[in-house]
Write a protein that holds these residues in place. Structure first.
Motif, PDB file in Angstrom:
ATOM      1  N   LEU A 249      30.316  49.185  39.489  1.00 28.93           N
ATOM      2  CA  LEU A 249      30.063  49.172  40.209  1.00 28.93           C
ATOM      3  C   LEU A 249      29.651  50.318  41.499  1.00 28.93           C
ATOM      4  CD1 LEU A 249      31.019  45.369  41.948  1.00 28.93           C
ATOM      5  CD2 LEU A 249      28.482  45.661  40.245  1.00 28.93           C
ATOM      6  N   PRO A 250      28.554  50.930  41.732  1.00 32.65           N
ATOM      7  CA  PRO A 250      28.322  51.850  42.483  1.00 32.65           C
ATOM      8  C   PRO A 250      28.530  52.171  43.583  1.00 32.65           C
ATOM      9  CG  PRO A 250      26.716  51.627  41.007  1.00 32.65           C
ATOM     10  CD  PRO A 250      27.471  50.580  40.733  1.00 32.65           C
ATOM     11  N   TYR A 251      29.530  52.969  44.958  1.00 35.17           N
ATOM     12  CA  TYR A 251      28.690  53.090  46.393  1.00 35.17           C
ATOM     13  C   TYR A 251      28.000  54.042  45.738  1.00 35.17           C
ATOM     14  CZ  TYR A 251      34.147  49.907  45.887  1.00 35.17           C
ATOM     15  OH  TYR A 251      34.553  49.502  45.843  1.00 35.17           O
ATOM     16  N   LYS A 252      28.047  54.042  47.289  1.00 32.84           N
ATOM     17  CA  LYS A 252      26.815  55.199  47.782  1.00 32.84           C
ATOM     18  C   LYS A 252      27.862  56.329  48.299  1.00 32.84           C
ATOM     19  CE  LYS A 252      23.535  52.593  50.626  1.00 32.84           C
ATOM     20  NZ  LYS A 252      22.780  51.922  52.229  1.00 32.84           N
ATOM     21  N   ASP A 253      27.218  57.306  47.268  1.00 29.91           N
ATOM     22  CA  ASP A 253      27.379  58.942  47.338  1.00 29.91           C
ATOM     23  C   ASP A 253      28.870  59.708  46.672  1.00 29.91           C
ATOM     24  OD1 ASP A 253      25.706  59.222  49.897  1.00 29.91           O
ATOM     25  OD2 ASP A 253      27.490  58.445  50.617  1.00 29.91           O
ATOM     26  N   GLY A 254      28.789  58.747  45.573  1.00 27.01           N
ATOM     27  CA  GLY A 254      29.558  59.681  44.630  1.00 27.01           C
ATOM     28  C   GLY A 254      30.771  59.558  43.726  1.00 27.01           C
ATOM     29  N   VAL A 255      30.685  57.655  44.284  1.00 28.80           N
ATOM     30  CA  VAL A 255      32.656  56.808  43.901  1.00 28.80           C
ATOM     31  C   VAL A 255      31.800  55.583  43.807  1.00 28.80           C
ATOM     32  CG1 VAL A 255      33.905  56.302  45.306  1.00 28.80           C
ATOM     33  CG2 VAL A 255      33.608  58.328  45.791  1.00 28.80           C
ATOM     34  N   SER A 256      32.752  55.213  42.454  1.00 30.33           N
ATOM     35  CA  SER A 256      32.149  54.068  41.803  1.00 30.33           C
ATOM     36  C   SER A 256      33.946  53.022  41.697  1.00 30.33           C
ATOM     37  CB  SER A 256      31.120  54.392  40.934  1.00 30.33           C
ATOM     38  OG  SER A 256      29.763  55.286  41.082  1.00 30.33           O
ATOM     39  N   MET A 257      33.634  51.307  41.796  1.00 32.12           N
ATOM     40  CA  MET A 257      34.225  50.806  40.984  1.00 32.12           C
ATOM     41  C   MET A 257      34.548  50.710  39.587  1.00 32.12           C
ATOM     42  SD  MET A 257      35.417  47.078  42.096  1.00 32.12           S
ATOM     43  CE  MET A 257      36.849  47.288  44.195  1.00 32.12           C
ATOM     44  N   LEU A 258      34.564  50.166  38.671  1.00 29.93           N
ATOM     45  CA  LEU A 258      34.873  49.737  37.372  1.00 29.93           C
ATOM     46  C   LEU A 258      35.889  48.580  37.394  1.00 29.93           C
ATOM     47  CD1 LEU A 258      34.112  51.452  35.025  1.00 29.93           C
ATOM     48  CD2 LEU A 258      35.450  52.375  34.343  1.00 29.93           C
ATOM     49  N   ILE A 259      35.205  47.790  36.890  1.00 24.83           N
ATOM     50  CA  ILE A 259      36.193  46.918  36.352  1.00 24.83           C
ATOM     51  C   ILE A 259      35.906  46.855  35.026  1.00 24.83           C
ATOM     52  CG2 ILE A 259      36.080  43.920  36.651  1.00 24.83           C
ATOM     53  CD1 ILE A 259      33.828  44.833  39.568  1.00 24.83           C
ATOM     54  N   LEU A 260      37.766  46.114  34.766  1.00 29.51           N
ATOM     55  CA  LEU A 260      37.818  46.383  33.190  1.00 29.51           C
ATOM     56  C   LEU A 260      38.273  44.318  33.760  1.00 29.51           C
ATOM     57  CD1 LEU A 260      38.418  46.613  30.280  1.00 29.51           C
ATOM     58  CD2 LEU A 260      41.049  47.409  31.737  1.00 29.51           C
ATOM     59  N   LEU A 261      37.630  43.780  32.573  1.00 31.95           N
ATOM     60  CA  LEU A 261      37.506  42.008  32.348  1.00 31.95           C
ATOM     61  C   LEU A 261      37.925  41.781  31.181  1.00 31.95           C
ATOM     62  CD1 LEU A 261      36.924  39.558  34.263  1.00 31.95           C
ATOM     63  CD2 LEU A 261      35.127  38.910  33.282  1.00 31.95           C
ATOM     64  N   PRO A 262      38.628  41.879  31.013  1.00 29.43           N
ATOM     65  CA  PRO A 262      39.571  40.751  29.384  1.00 29.43           C
ATOM     66  C   PRO A 262      38.784  39.442  29.049  1.00 29.43           C
ATOM     67  CG  PRO A 262      41.191  40.991  31.209  1.00 29.43           C
ATOM     68  CD  PRO A 262      40.283  41.424  31.881  1.00 29.43           C
ATOM     69  N   ASN A 263      38.592  39.260  27.645  1.00 27.78           N
ATOM     70  CA  ASN A 263      37.684  38.216  27.200  1.00 27.78           C
ATOM     71  C   ASN A 263      38.419  37.057  28.286  1.00 27.78           C
ATOM     72  OD1 ASN A 263      35.685  40.012  26.350  1.00 27.78           O
ATOM     73  ND2 ASN A 263      36.776  40.003  24.416  1.00 27.78           N
ATOM     74  N   GLU A 264      37.688  35.447  28.033  1.00 26.92           N
ATOM     75  CA  GLU A 264      38.341  34.219  27.929  1.00 26.92           C
ATOM     76  C   GLU A 264      39.903  33.980  27.259  1.00 26.92           C
ATOM     77  OE1 GLU A 264      36.093  30.872  28.554  1.00 26.92           O
ATOM     78  OE2 GLU A 264      33.932  32.653  28.963  1.00 26.92           O
ATOM     79  N   ASN A 265      39.763  34.437  26.065  1.00 25.53           N
ATOM     80  CA  ASN A 265      41.098  34.664  25.000  1.00 25.53           C
ATOM     81  C   ASN A 265      42.352  35.664  25.373  1.00 25.53           C
ATOM     82  OD1 ASN A 265      39.172  36.318  24.092  1.00 25.53           O
ATOM     83  ND2 ASN A 265      39.341  34.981  21.749  1.00 25.53           N
ATOM     84  N   MET A 266      41.863  36.470  26.149  1.00 23.23           N
ATOM     85  CA  MET A 266      42.567  37.446  25.704  1.00 23.23           C
ATOM     86  C   MET A 266      43.657  37.239  27.351  1.00 23.23           C
ATOM     87  SD  MET A 266      43.952  40.301  24.476  1.00 23.23           S
ATOM     88  CE  MET A 266      42.217  40.097  23.621  1.00 23.23           C
ATOM     89  N   ASP A 267      45.400  37.798  26.889  1.00 18.86           N
ATOM     90  CA  ASP A 267      45.983  37.516  27.506  1.00 18.86           C
ATOM     91  C   ASP A 267      46.120  38.411  28.163  1.00 18.86           C
ATOM     92  OD1 ASP A 267      48.262  37.763  29.224  1.00 18.86           O
ATOM     93  OD2 ASP A 267      49.540  36.522  27.620  1.00 18.86           O
ATOM     94  N   TYR A 268      45.981  39.132  29.914  1.00 14.08           N
ATOM     95  CA  TYR A 268      45.714  40.025  29.932  1.00 14.08           C
ATOM     96  C   TYR A 268      47.225  40.727  30.223  1.00 14.08           C
ATOM     97  CZ  TYR A 268      48.678  38.688  34.081  1.00 14.08           C
ATOM     98  OH  TYR A 268      49.251  38.106  34.733  1.00 14.08           O
ATOM     99  N   THR A 269      47.760  40.467  30.568  1.00 14.96           N
ATOM    100  CA  THR A 269      49.755  41.343  29.890  1.00 14.96           C
ATOM    101  C   THR A 269      49.116  42.242  28.967  1.00 14.96           C
ATOM    102  OG1 THR A 269      50.081  39.693  29.056  1.00 14.96           O
ATOM    103  CG2 THR A 269      50.406  39.874  31.215  1.00 14.96           C
ATOM    104  N   MET A 270      48.566  41.884  27.331  1.00 18.71           N
ATOM    105  CA  MET A 270      48.191  42.147  26.305  1.00 18.71           C
ATOM    106  C   MET A 270      48.031  43.838  26.819  1.00 18.71           C
ATOM    107  SD  MET A 270      50.316  40.508  24.513  1.00 18.71           S
ATOM    108  CE  MET A 270      49.731  41.259  22.842  1.00 18.71           C
ATOM    109  N   ILE A 271      46.595  43.286  27.602  1.00 19.87           N
ATOM    110  CA  ILE A 271      45.950  44.776  27.917  1.00 19.87           C
ATOM    111  C   ILE A 271      46.514  45.972  29.127  1.00 19.87           C
ATOM    112  CG2 ILE A 271      43.705  45.729  29.717  1.00 19.87           C
ATOM    113  CD1 ILE A 271      41.980  42.950  28.189  1.00 19.87           C
TER     114      ILE A 271
END
Length: 402
Positions: A249-271
């Protein structure tokens, strides 16, 4: 023997350790520094994540910048431990003692060269009256980190605390109104680093479409959150081996947010146990643009960390003991670092964000659904696109918790 204490306050992910070769990098670039900082950021993140399964938010750039400044004050074992923990060993060149601070200076200049980009980092040294700081250290702080040097009457703790909090509040646009509430009577010096970012989305979420929706903390706990909505063309990809999807998700002027979304069946602690700097760079390079409907919770996080409790577990031990070697800071040998505090705040809404704070990865870009629905725990990073420098990192387990 009287041991004077220095308090250092730092304002501002996991442990996949890339083997560090003994060779030095005398011609290191900003990109080399950014990669080293990224690995340190992820190692620190993993260490924080080991303490709890709650929300996380901090500024790795603020932490690494502060300890880069502290490098100039240390020698011996303490110096080596900072280099190792901050992943800066390859950048420590024998005949170029100013290489690391110069790289941090160049990185800061590169990030701030765009006048419309609001990423502001600052440093200040608060010194007790009659405490003598080595002139070389003081001069280098001014040259490489543009530090403000302030001499205060620590004998009047109320006024000293007010002065420090006023400085932090002003540098963070009132997002951190109180950095400290007490002052140790033995404190001789405080080093404060602040970073402030305010960004507007390139494609804002429409507030008229924000509605209450469920967010699944886990299989048993669901909370209702204000879920934002936007439709447009966004960069995304899927990391099938990891079991997660990525959205930029880009902001204006050269900075972005990168989101990592685990799949529904994936435990986020494993990632938590898998992601590393190489993966991060591969995700960015494999992003493809496509039309998406994005649903994302509005959230506000305010997090504080006692780094003097966390960093010894990463190998930085002597700095917080009576054996600390701070001989380049002062001729007084009875010095130790008593505290290293980190405090960071982020607000994400429809308009944008305000934040004051090598394994092979087999990546595929298989067809994704037309929706990117962030309704379960996720990771996020805010990074400067040109240098790939991580400004902020975090994990949202429960967006209703501050």
């Amino acid at each position: 023997m009287v041991v004077h204490r220095i308090k250092m306050f730092i304002l501002s992910l996991v442990c996949f350790i890339v083997p560090v070769h003994s060779s030095q990098l005398p011609n290191a670039t900003i990109m080399d520094l950014s990669y080293k900082n990224m690995d340190f950021a992820m190692n620190l993140y993993r260490k924080i994540a080991n303490y709890h399964d709650k929300n996380i938010f901090y500024s790795p750039l603020s932490v690494s910048t502060s300890f880069a400044a502290l490098l100039m004050a240390t020698d011996g074992l303490t110096h080596k431990e900072i280099l190792q923990v901050c992943n800066l060993e390859q950048l420590d060149v024998d005949d170029q003692p100013q290489l690391i601070p110069r790289l941090f200076q160049d990185l800061q200049d590169n990030i701030s060269h765009n006048g419309s980009l609001q990423v502001e980092q600052s440093m200040a040294l608060f010194i007790r009256q009659n405490f003598e700081v080595e002139k070389t250290f003081e001069d280098d702080l001014k040259i490489f980190f543009q530090a403000d040097i302030n001499v205060l009457d620590f004998g009047n703790p109320k006024e000293t605390i007010k002065s420090i909090n006023d400085y932090v509040r002003q540098k963070t646009a009132d997002k951190v109104p109180e950095m400290i509430s007490t002052l140790n009577a033995m404190t001789q010096l405080l080093l404060v680093n602040t970073i402030f970012f305010q960004g507007a989305w390139q494609t804002p979420f429409n507030p008229n479409f924000t509605e209450t929706a469920p967010f699944h903390i886990d299989n048993y706990n669901i909370v209702q959150v204000p879920m934002m909505f936007v439709e447009g063309r966004f960069y995304t990809m899927e990391d099938e081996p990891l079991g997660a999807r990525v959205l930029k998700l880009p902001y204006k002027d050269g900075v972005s947010m990168l989101i990592l979304l685990p799949n529904e069946n994936m435990d986020y602690t494993m990632i938590d146990d898998e992601i590393n700097a190489t993966m991060f760079l591969n995700w960015i390079s494999q992003l493809k643009k496509r039309k998406l409907e994005v649903r994302m919770p509005r959230f506000h996080l305010e997090q504080s960390y006692l780094l003097h409790d966390i960093l010894p577990g990463m190998g930085l031990k002597s700095l917080f003991t009576y054996s600390a070697d701070l001989t380049k800071l002062s001729k007084n040998k009875d010095l130790t670092l008593s505290e290293a505090l980190h405090k960071a705040v982020i607000e994400v809404d429809e308009v944008g964000t305000t934040a004051a704070a090598s394994t092979a990865v087999h990546i595929s870009t298989h067809s994704l659904s037309m929706q990117f629905f962030i309704n379960r725990p996720f990771f996020f990073s805010i990074y400067h696109e040109e240098t790939k420098s991580l400004l902020f990192m975090g994990r949202v387990i429960n967006p209703t918790k501050n």
